[in-house]
Scaffold this motif. Structure first.
Motif, PDB file in Angstrom:
ATOM      1  N   ALA A  59       0.834  -1.208   0.000  1.00  0.00           N
ATOM      2  CA  ALA A  59       0.000   0.000   0.000  1.00  0.00           C
ATOM      3  C   ALA A  59       0.865   1.252   0.000  1.00  0.00           C
ATOM      4  N   ASP A  60       1.984   1.198   0.685  1.00  0.00           N
ATOM      5  CA  ASP A  60       2.888   2.355   0.746  1.00  0.00           C
ATOM      6  C   ASP A  60       3.494   2.680  -0.617  1.00  0.00           C
ATOM      7  N   ARG A  61       3.501   1.711  -1.523  1.00  0.00           N
ATOM      8  CA  ARG A  61       4.107   1.934  -2.839  1.00  0.00           C
ATOM      9  C   ARG A  61       3.144   2.573  -3.829  1.00  0.00           C
ATOM     10  N   GLY A  62       1.868   2.670  -3.464  1.00  0.00           N
ATOM     11  CA  GLY A  62       0.884   3.210  -4.392  1.00  0.00           C
ATOM     12  C   GLY A  62       0.051   4.296  -3.768  1.00  0.00           C
ATOM     13  N   PRO A 107       8.781   4.372 -11.295  1.00  0.00           N
ATOM     14  CA  PRO A 107       9.674   4.915 -12.315  1.00  0.00           C
ATOM     15  C   PRO A 107      10.810   3.947 -12.623  1.00  0.00           C
ATOM     16  N   ALA A 108      11.374   4.071 -13.802  1.00  0.00           N
ATOM     17  CA  ALA A 108      12.500   3.220 -14.172  1.00  0.00           C
ATOM     18  C   ALA A 108      13.701   3.518 -13.289  1.00  0.00           C
ATOM     19  N   ALA A 109      14.374   2.467 -12.839  1.00  0.00           N
ATOM     20  CA  ALA A 109      15.575   2.657 -12.026  1.00  0.00           C
ATOM     21  C   ALA A 109      16.715   3.223 -12.875  1.00  0.00           C
ATOM     22  N   ASP A 110      16.857   2.707 -14.083  1.00  0.00           N
ATOM     23  CA  ASP A 110      17.882   3.159 -15.028  1.00  0.00           C
ATOM     24  C   ASP A 110      17.189   3.320 -16.375  1.00  0.00           C
ATOM     25  N   PRO A 111      16.557   4.462 -16.622  1.00  0.00           N
ATOM     26  CA  PRO A 111      15.649   4.594 -17.767  1.00  0.00           C
ATOM     27  C   PRO A 111      16.330   4.379 -19.121  1.00  0.00           C
ATOM     28  N   ASP A 112      15.654   3.603 -19.958  1.00  0.00           N
ATOM     29  CA  ASP A 112      16.029   3.458 -21.355  1.00  0.00           C
ATOM     30  C   ASP A 112      14.977   4.204 -22.159  1.00  0.00           C
ATOM     31  N   ILE A 144       8.075  -6.437  -9.496  1.00  0.00           N
ATOM     32  CA  ILE A 144       7.801  -5.165 -10.173  1.00  0.00           C
ATOM     33  C   ILE A 144       9.070  -4.319 -10.319  1.00  0.00           C
ATOM     34  N   ASP A 145       9.974  -4.399  -9.366  1.00  0.00           N
ATOM     35  CA  ASP A 145      11.201  -3.613  -9.489  1.00  0.00           C
ATOM     36  C   ASP A 145      12.092  -4.151 -10.609  1.00  0.00           C
ATOM     37  N   ARG A 146      12.080  -5.456 -10.818  1.00  0.00           N
ATOM     38  CA  ARG A 146      12.824  -6.019 -11.952  1.00  0.00           C
ATOM     39  C   ARG A 146      12.198  -5.571 -13.268  1.00  0.00           C
ATOM     40  N   LEU A 147      10.877  -5.542 -13.319  1.00  0.00           N
ATOM     41  CA  LEU A 147      10.204  -5.074 -14.527  1.00  0.00           C
ATOM     42  C   LEU A 147      10.502  -3.603 -14.789  1.00  0.00           C
ATOM     43  N   ALA A 148      10.730  -2.858 -13.705  1.00  0.00           N
ATOM     44  CA  ALA A 148      10.971  -1.420 -13.816  1.00  0.00           C
ATOM     45  C   ALA A 148      12.454  -1.070 -13.860  1.00  0.00           C
ATOM     46  N   ALA A 149      13.310  -2.037 -14.143  1.00  0.00           N
ATOM     47  CA  ALA A 149      14.739  -1.759 -14.176  1.00  0.00           C
ATOM     48  C   ALA A 149      15.069  -0.672 -15.187  1.00  0.00           C
ATOM     49  N   HIS A 150      14.403  -0.728 -16.359  1.00  0.00           N
ATOM     50  CA  HIS A 150      14.741   0.221 -17.429  1.00  0.00           C
ATOM     51  C   HIS A 150      13.529   0.937 -18.014  1.00  0.00           C
ATOM     52  N   ARG A 151      12.348   0.720 -17.429  1.00  0.00           N
ATOM     53  CA  ARG A 151      11.136   1.363 -17.940  1.00  0.00           C
ATOM     54  C   ARG A 151      10.168   1.627 -16.799  1.00  0.00           C
TER      55      ARG A 151
END
Length: 305
Positions: free
Chosen positions: A21-24, A40-45, A68-75
């Motif tokens: 819940a804290d993440r949203g 947000p992407a951690a390292d945006p491509d 979700i953090d793995r999915l958000a590595a670059h996007r």
């Protein structure tokens, strides 16, 4: 309910649910409070479009909490609990795929998203089908760049519905009386039954998911939210037809031990869409993102670019 925060909605739940819940945050969309996680992407491509996740029944975006953090590595990754699910509002009304799609259309407009990749599971596949149909018709003016569909009964005639699903469908389309909704432990046990017989996950592991189904009196609206199955039957050609025909590249990732959305569905989809890429995850059931997160990511991430 709409004026409460995500943290207030989760305050009686476990630490894992409170952390999610804290993440949203709760967004007001089409008159309803909808829980949205926007990572947000951690390292945006800059070449990678945002990823929009569409979850399944009867669970929520929490299905993706571990990856979700793995999915958000670059996007950027955006995920919303559908109305009646998770930490979103759970009003006493007739639920439709059109209603759920309306919320996603409103969300993408609010966030200013103009192009997205889609990752969908279970009921989310069908909401995705409605969105793709609208996109083809020009009613969802966004570029869908690529798609990954995972275990869902997109060919409802092949689905092997559980006893619990059939029980809910046999009830009237109305909220059950107060105090009669299923409890988190029973809900978690029903989820475990959809996993592979070889799974190492048990009721304790899926208890937070059961908590989120039951949160905000959600167990009482299950006979209403499950009506998507009836709608699938009535409008399969619209939903599944759009999944088959939308021009965006399609990847299918499927656990082959799914007792509900059996693997025969993948053969039907590949026959209709022979250019689709197919990955079968052997020894995995209905929730591959929970049962084998690393194998799931190994299949999904290359498909998403």
């Amino acid at each position: 309910m709409s004026d409460t925060t995500a943290q207030q909605r989760a305050e009686e739940c476990s630490e894992e649910v409170r952390a999610w819940a804290d993440r949203g945050a709760i967004h007001q969309l089409a008159g309803h409070g909808v829980f949205v996680v926007d990572v947000p992407a951690a390292d945006p491509d800059p070449a990678l479009e945002p990823l929009l996740i569409l979850h399944g029944f009867p669970t929520s975006t929490f299905d993706y909490a571990g990856i979700i953090d793995r999915l958000a590595a670059h996007r950027r990754v955006v995920a919303a609990d559908f109305l009646g699910f998770g930490l979103s509002d759970k009003p006493d009304l007739h639920y439709t795929m059109g209603l759920q799609a309306d919320l996603i259309v409103a969300l993408t407009a609010e966030l200013g998203l103009t192009r997205v990749a889609l990752l969908s599971h279970d009921m989310g596949d069908t909401v995705g089908g409605e969105l793709l149909a609208r996109n083809t018709e020009g009613a969802w003016p966004i570029e869908v760049t690529r798609r990954v569909v995972t275990n869902g009964s997109i060919y409802i005639g092949l689905a092997q519905l559980t006893d619990g699903q059939q029980f809910l469908l046999a009830l009237p389309d109305e909220r059950v009386a107060e105090g009669l909704g299923p409890q988190p432990e029973g809900l978690a046990a029903s989820l475990v039954a959809t996993l592979s017989p070889t799974t190492t996950l048990g009721v304790a592991d899926l208890l937070p998911h059961g908590e989120l189904v039951a949160a905000l009196d959600g167990g009482r609206v299950l006979p209403r939210t499950i009506r998507y199955i009836e709608e699938r039957r009535a409008n399969e050609r619209r939903f599944t037809g759009a999944i088959e025909s939308h021009p965006s590249p399609l990847t299918i990732v499927w656990g082959d031990d799914d007792p509900i959305a059996v693997t025969a569905m993948t053969a039907e989809l590949v026959a209709a869409r022979p250019d689709a890429a197919l990955t079968i995850l052997d020894g995995i059931g209905h929730y591959p993102m929970l049962e084998a997160p690393e194998r799931f990511l190994d299949a999904v991430l290359p498909a998403l670019g």
